[in-house]
Design a protein around this motif. Structure first.
Motif, short mmCIF file in Angstrom:
data_model
loop_
_atom_site.label_atom_id
_atom_site.label_comp_id
_atom_site.label_asym_id
_atom_site.label_seq_id
_atom_site.Cartn_x
_atom_site.Cartn_y
_atom_site.Cartn_z
N ASN A 1 0.84 -1.19 0.00
CA ASN A 1 0.00 0.00 0.00
C ASN A 1 0.88 1.24 0.00
OD1 ASN A 1 0.84 0.37 2.71
ND2 ASN A 1 -0.80 -0.99 3.39
N SER A 2 0.23 2.37 -0.09
CA SER A 2 0.93 3.64 -0.31
C SER A 2 1.42 4.26 1.01
CB SER A 2 0.00 4.60 -1.04
OG SER A 2 0.73 5.70 -1.50
N ALA B 1 -1.42 4.16 -6.11
CA ALA B 1 -2.73 4.82 -6.19
C ALA B 1 -3.67 4.00 -7.08
CB ALA B 1 -2.57 6.24 -6.73
N ALA B 2 -3.15 3.46 -8.18
CA ALA B 2 -3.94 2.59 -9.05
C ALA B 2 -4.35 1.32 -8.30
CB ALA B 2 -3.17 2.25 -10.32
N THR C 1 -4.90 1.14 -5.07
CA THR C 1 -5.97 1.58 -4.16
C THR C 1 -7.31 1.64 -4.90
OG1 THR C 1 -4.42 2.82 -2.81
CG2 THR C 1 -6.73 3.45 -2.63
N ARG C 2 -7.29 2.01 -6.16
CA ARG C 2 -8.51 2.08 -6.97
C ARG C 2 -8.95 0.70 -7.48
NH1 ARG C 2 -5.49 6.44 -9.11
NH2 ARG C 2 -5.00 5.25 -10.99
N GLY C 3 -8.16 -0.35 -7.21
CA GLY C 3 -8.51 -1.70 -7.64
C GLY C 3 -8.10 -2.04 -9.05
N GLU C 4 -7.29 -1.18 -9.67
CA GLU C 4 -6.87 -1.40 -11.05
C GLU C 4 -5.69 -2.36 -11.15
OE1 GLU C 4 -5.97 2.58 -12.28
OE2 GLU C 4 -8.06 3.22 -12.08
N ARG C 5 -5.03 -2.61 -10.06
CA ARG C 5 -3.87 -3.51 -10.03
C ARG C 5 -3.62 -3.96 -8.61
NH1 ARG C 5 0.68 0.32 -12.26
NH2 ARG C 5 -1.01 0.65 -13.70
N ASP D 1 -6.82 -3.85 -14.77
CA ASP D 1 -7.65 -2.90 -15.49
C ASP D 1 -7.49 -3.06 -17.00
OD1 ASP D 1 -9.42 -0.79 -15.80
OD2 ASP D 1 -7.83 0.72 -15.76
#
Length: 179
Positions: free
Chosen positions: A17-18, A60-61, A63-67, A87
Motif C-alpha cells: 500500500n501507499s 494509487a492505481a 488503491t482504486r482496484g486497477e492492479r 484494469d
C-alpha cells in the motif's frame, strides 16, 4: 500469504500500500534493477524522484482496484515485487497482465520471483481471471523463469525498447491459461 507454496519459506508475500517506507523501498528496488540492466520501462540513471512518482502512481492505481502490487519480504527487507494489472479493456475482463517483476540483485536465484509469480497467479484466479499475459526483454529478461512456470511464448517483437544503458532489445510475449 506466506511460505508453504513457495520455494523459500522465509519469504513473506504481501499486497503493498501507499506508505512512505513502502514507496521508498520500491524506489530503491527499481533504481537498483535499472542500474543493473533491468528493462522495466526506465533508463539509467533513474532518479529517485522519478522512481517515487512512478510507485506513488502505481500504488494509487492499486488503491482504486486497477492492479495489485505485491512485495516479497525477508524479515523487514523488501527483496522483490511484481504487479498484477487488472484494469483491462471492457472486452477483456477475463485477462490480467504481469508487470514490473523485480528481485534484488543479491537475492536472485533464491525463489523470490517464483513466489511472487505464484502469488500473483493465485490472486488472478481469485479475481476470476483465466488468462495472464506478460512481456520480458529478449536480452537479460526473465524468459527462463516464465517458461519454467509454464508460460507459453507467443512471439518476439524485435527492437521493442531501449535497454537501460542504451541499445535496442526485443521483447518476448508470453501467456498462461489459469483457473
Amino acid at each position: 500469504m506466506t511460505g508453504t507454496d513457495h520455494m523459500n519459506p522465509d519469504i513473506r508475500i504481501t499486497a503493498l500500500n501507499s506508505q512512505s517506507h513502502v514507496i521508498s523501498a520500491l524506489a530503491d528496488l527499481i533504481i537498483e534493477t535499472v542500474a543493473h540492466g533491468g528493462s522495466v520501462s526506465f533508463m539509467h540513471p533513474l532518479s529517485r524522484d522519478k522512481a517515487v512518482v512512478f510507485w506513488e502512481g502505481s500504488l494509487a492505481a492499486a488503491t482504486r482496484g486497477e492492479r495489485v502490487v505485491l512485495g516479497a519480504y525477508e524479515g523487514d527487507e523488501l527483496t522483490g515485487t511484481v504487479t498484477l494489472l487488472l484494469d483491462c479493456p471492457d472486452n477483456q475482463p477475463h485477462r490480467a497482465e504481469i508487470a514490473k517483476m523485480m528481485t534484488r540483485v543479491n537475492r536472485r536465484g533464491q525463489g523470490i520471483a517464483r513466489s511472487l509469480l505464484q502469488a500473483a497467479e493465485k490472486i488472478a484466479v481469485e479475481r476470476g481471471k483465466t488468462l495472464l499475459t506478460l512481456d520480458t526483454a529478449e536480452d537479460e529478461g526473465a524468459a527462463g523463469l516464465y517458461e519454467k512456470m509454464n508460460y507459453q511464448k507467443a512471439g518476439l517483437i524485435p527492437d521493442f525498447a531501449l535497454k537501460p544503458h542504451g541499445g535496442l532489445t526485443g521483447t518476448i510475449l508470453y501467456y498462461k491459461r489459469i483457473g
